[in-house]
Design a protein around this motif. Structure first.
Motif, PDB file in Angstrom:
ATOM      1  N   THR A 147      10.043   2.112  -0.537  1.00  0.00           N
ATOM      2  CA  THR A 147       8.772   1.448  -0.194  1.00  0.00           C
ATOM      3  C   THR A 147       7.888   1.302  -1.435  1.00  0.00           C
ATOM      4  O   THR A 147       7.312   0.240  -1.683  1.00  0.00           O
ATOM      5  CB  THR A 147       8.018   2.277   0.878  1.00  0.00           C
ATOM      6  OG1 THR A 147       8.882   2.457   1.989  1.00  0.00           O
ATOM      7  CG2 THR A 147       6.742   1.591   1.320  1.00  0.00           C
ATOM      8  N   LEU A 148       7.814   2.374  -2.221  1.00  0.00           N
ATOM      9  CA  LEU A 148       6.986   2.317  -3.435  1.00  0.00           C
ATOM     10  C   LEU A 148       7.558   1.323  -4.435  1.00  0.00           C
ATOM     11  O   LEU A 148       6.821   0.622  -5.135  1.00  0.00           O
ATOM     12  CB  LEU A 148       6.867   3.711  -4.066  1.00  0.00           C
ATOM     13  CG  LEU A 148       6.118   4.759  -3.226  1.00  0.00           C
ATOM     14  CD1 LEU A 148       6.250   6.142  -3.850  1.00  0.00           C
ATOM     15  CD2 LEU A 148       4.643   4.385  -3.067  1.00  0.00           C
ATOM     16  N   ARG A 149       8.888   1.239  -4.490  1.00  0.00           N
ATOM     17  CA  ARG A 149       9.523   0.316  -5.437  1.00  0.00           C
ATOM     18  C   ARG A 149       9.139  -1.131  -5.119  1.00  0.00           C
ATOM     19  O   ARG A 149       8.965  -1.944  -6.026  1.00  0.00           O
ATOM     20  CB  ARG A 149      11.046   0.483  -5.394  1.00  0.00           C
ATOM     21  CG  ARG A 149      11.790  -0.363  -6.398  1.00  0.00           C
ATOM     22  CD  ARG A 149      13.259  -0.012  -6.485  1.00  0.00           C
ATOM     23  NE  ARG A 149      13.510   1.095  -7.385  1.00  0.00           N
ATOM     24  CZ  ARG A 149      13.766   0.961  -8.694  1.00  0.00           C
ATOM     25  NH1 ARG A 149      13.830  -0.217  -9.246  1.00  0.00           N
ATOM     26  NH2 ARG A 149      13.963   2.004  -9.449  1.00  0.00           N
ATOM     27  N   ARG A 150       8.979  -1.423  -3.844  1.00  0.00           N
ATOM     28  CA  ARG A 150       8.622  -2.805  -3.468  1.00  0.00           C
ATOM     29  C   ARG A 150       7.194  -3.157  -3.883  1.00  0.00           C
ATOM     30  O   ARG A 150       6.824  -4.324  -3.886  1.00  0.00           O
ATOM     31  CB  ARG A 150       8.812  -3.011  -1.951  1.00  0.00           C
ATOM     32  CG  ARG A 150      10.286  -3.100  -1.559  1.00  0.00           C
ATOM     33  CD  ARG A 150      10.468  -3.577  -0.131  1.00  0.00           C
ATOM     34  NE  ARG A 150      10.107  -2.580   0.867  1.00  0.00           N
ATOM     35  CZ  ARG A 150      10.875  -1.546   1.220  1.00  0.00           C
ATOM     36  NH1 ARG A 150      12.055  -1.377   0.661  1.00  0.00           N
ATOM     37  NH2 ARG A 150      10.469  -0.683   2.123  1.00  0.00           N
ATOM     38  N   SER A 151       6.390  -2.142  -4.194  1.00  0.00           N
ATOM     39  CA  SER A 151       5.006  -2.419  -4.620  1.00  0.00           C
ATOM     40  C   SER A 151       4.794  -2.175  -6.110  1.00  0.00           C
ATOM     41  O   SER A 151       3.654  -2.029  -6.565  1.00  0.00           O
ATOM     42  CB  SER A 151       4.020  -1.560  -3.821  1.00  0.00           C
ATOM     43  OG  SER A 151       4.067  -1.918  -2.463  1.00  0.00           O
ATOM     44  N   LEU A 152       5.898  -2.098  -6.872  1.00  0.00           N
ATOM     45  CA  LEU A 152       5.740  -1.999  -8.332  1.00  0.00           C
ATOM     46  C   LEU A 152       5.087  -3.269  -8.853  1.00  0.00           C
ATOM     47  O   LEU A 152       5.275  -4.326  -8.249  1.00  0.00           O
ATOM     48  CB  LEU A 152       7.118  -1.823  -8.991  1.00  0.00           C
ATOM     49  CG  LEU A 152       7.808  -0.472  -8.798  1.00  0.00           C
ATOM     50  CD1 LEU A 152       9.243  -0.517  -9.344  1.00  0.00           C
ATOM     51  CD2 LEU A 152       7.036   0.633  -9.501  1.00  0.00           C
ATOM     52  N   PRO A 153       4.339  -3.276  -9.939  1.00  0.00           N
ATOM     53  CA  PRO A 153       4.111  -2.116 -10.813  1.00  0.00           C
ATOM     54  C   PRO A 153       2.900  -1.254 -10.434  1.00  0.00           C
ATOM     55  O   PRO A 153       2.679  -0.247 -11.085  1.00  0.00           O
ATOM     56  CB  PRO A 153       3.895  -2.772 -12.180  1.00  0.00           C
ATOM     57  CG  PRO A 153       3.370  -4.127 -11.881  1.00  0.00           C
ATOM     58  CD  PRO A 153       3.915  -4.546 -10.558  1.00  0.00           C
ATOM     59  N   GLU A 154       2.171  -1.608  -9.356  1.00  0.00           N
ATOM     60  CA  GLU A 154       0.944  -0.820  -9.134  1.00  0.00           C
ATOM     61  C   GLU A 154       1.241   0.612  -8.664  1.00  0.00           C
ATOM     62  O   GLU A 154       0.383   1.486  -8.753  1.00  0.00           O
ATOM     63  CB  GLU A 154      -0.022  -1.529  -8.184  1.00  0.00           C
ATOM     64  CG  GLU A 154       0.473  -1.736  -6.786  1.00  0.00           C
ATOM     65  CD  GLU A 154      -0.591  -2.414  -5.913  1.00  0.00           C
ATOM     66  OE1 GLU A 154      -0.482  -2.304  -4.696  1.00  0.00           O
ATOM     67  OE2 GLU A 154      -1.523  -3.026  -6.463  1.00  0.00           O
ATOM     68  N   THR A 155       2.482   0.852  -8.200  1.00  0.00           N
ATOM     69  CA  THR A 155       2.856   2.204  -7.749  1.00  0.00           C
ATOM     70  C   THR A 155       3.601   2.998  -8.827  1.00  0.00           C
ATOM     71  O   THR A 155       4.187   4.046  -8.523  1.00  0.00           O
ATOM     72  CB  THR A 155       3.782   2.097  -6.514  1.00  0.00           C
ATOM     73  OG1 THR A 155       4.864   1.203  -6.846  1.00  0.00           O
ATOM     74  CG2 THR A 155       3.056   1.561  -5.291  1.00  0.00           C
ATOM     75  N   LEU A 156       3.611   2.509 -10.068  1.00  0.00           N
ATOM     76  CA  LEU A 156       4.479   3.080 -11.110  1.00  0.00           C
ATOM     77  C   LEU A 156       4.460   4.614 -11.176  1.00  0.00           C
ATOM     78  O   LEU A 156       5.517   5.247 -11.229  1.00  0.00           O
ATOM     79  CB  LEU A 156       4.065   2.527 -12.478  1.00  0.00           C
ATOM     80  CG  LEU A 156       4.662   1.173 -12.876  1.00  0.00           C
ATOM     81  CD1 LEU A 156       3.947   0.585 -14.079  1.00  0.00           C
ATOM     82  CD2 LEU A 156       6.155   1.281 -13.131  1.00  0.00           C
TER      83      LEU A 156
END
Ligand SMILES: CC(C)(COP(=O)(O)OP(=O)(O)OC[C@H]1O[C@@H](n2cnc3c(N)ncnc32)[C@H](O)[C@@H]1OP(=O)(O)O)[C@@H](O)C(=O)NCCC(=O)NCCS
Length: 293
Positions: A16-25
């Protein structure tokens, strides 16, 4: 607030976090490391699951055993809703310790400052530009100066890193650097005597860190080579490649831009709590052109 400890949920969270990269880096890198052996001893706190509005990474209680060691007592935060983030910051952080929160979203410092006031704690903040490479496999092949040899950092190099790091020079920073070298990928260039002249490490949040070239070896393209090598190495391990560069560190910014890293629109904040200020070697803004990252 809930502690996410189930391994299948942690893997789902990583996706899930990967789909919101780069803001979840930052939190994505930490969750990747948790899912690959958790060598830093981190844990994940969330407001709710499976839908969530805030994620906080913190060290296990046993890891954060020294109240004055904010090299180790580090947190990372990502939020979609500032209210949910505030609630996590208030309840999931040990405000009696010295610590550092890393976060890429605007509003994090203000939220932390408001909570600090209610806890009687004092905060300092350092701001960084985050540079993210969208595709390290497209980086050009490097040509290595025959005067140096490519290698990885090992524990015998820790004193050199500790002496040269602007925020180093003490036993806690030495311990922190030794654990980075031991647990996470790094690269260095050795001279003919086997001494590192330039190096680049990575940390528990998957960030490229501690880029440094000995002053007499600068402007020979050494750290640029290491940036290229490390970005490709992390990419081959499935990690996004990114680093945080101090807003006034123009040489490092130029280097990142030449290598194809893209500056992100939000500033990365390192928010330091000085609760144990009398006992801790605090980070202070750097001087003389060097930078802490
Ligand atoms: C920043 C640092 C690591 C660069 O190391 P280096 O090995 O000299 O860097 P390189 O020779 O690979 O430089 C590559 C590019 O970076 C930029 N650069 C490096 N030093 C620079 C300087 N003093 N002024 C302007 N640009 C500079 C240039 O774009 C350079 O390319 P160019 O020589 O073709 O112009 C080094 O200056 C250093 O150790 N500084 C102190 C610690 C530090 O700031 N670390 C970074 C933390 S994020």
């Amino acid at each position: 607030m809930l502690l996410l400890s189930c391994s299948s949920k942690l893997r789902l969270l990583e996706g899930t976090l990967r789909r919101s990269l780069p803001e979840t880096l930052l939190v994505h890198g930490a969750v990747m490391n948790i899912n690959r052996g958790n060598l830093a001893g981190h844990e994940v706190l969330m407001d709710s699951w499976p839908e969530f509005k805030a994620v906080l990474i913190r060290p296990h209680r046993e890891v954060a055993s020294d109240d004055s060691d904010f090299y180790t007592n580090t947190y990372a935060v990502y939020y979609r809703d500032l209210g949910a983030c505030r609630a996590l910051l208030g309840s999931a952080i040990n405000w009696d310790q010295a610590f550092c929160i890393h976060g890429l979203r605007d509003g994090l410092y203000e939220a932390s400052r408001d909570i600090a006031q209610t806890k009687g704690a004092k905060l300092d903040v350092l701001c960084y530009f985050t540079y993210f490479h969208p595709d390290p496999s497209s980086m050009p092949e490097i040509r290595l100066d025959p005067a140096v040899k490519l290698s990885s950092l090992d524990v015998s190099h820790v004193d050199l890193l500790n002496e040269t790091w602007l925020f180093g020079g003490n036993e806690k920073s030495r311990k922190y650097l030794a654990s980075l070298i031991h647990h996470f990928p790094s690269a260095c260039l050795l001279d003919a005597t086997g001494r590192p002249v330039s190096w680049l490490a990575s940390d528990a949040f998957g960030a490229l860190m501690h880029g440094y070239t000995l002053p007499q070896h600068r402007r020979r393209g050494y750290n640029r080579v290491l940036s290229n090598v490390m970005a490709k190495r992390l990419h081959s391990l499935g990690y996004p490649s990114y680093c945080n560069v101090a807003v006034d560190n123009y040489p490092m910014q130029r280097l990142q831009e030449q290598e194809g890293f893209q500056r992100q629109p939000s500033l990365c904040h390192y928010i330091q709590c000085n609760a144990a200020v009398d006992r801790a070697p605090m980070l202070t803004p750097w001087a003389a052109g060097d930078s802490p990252a």
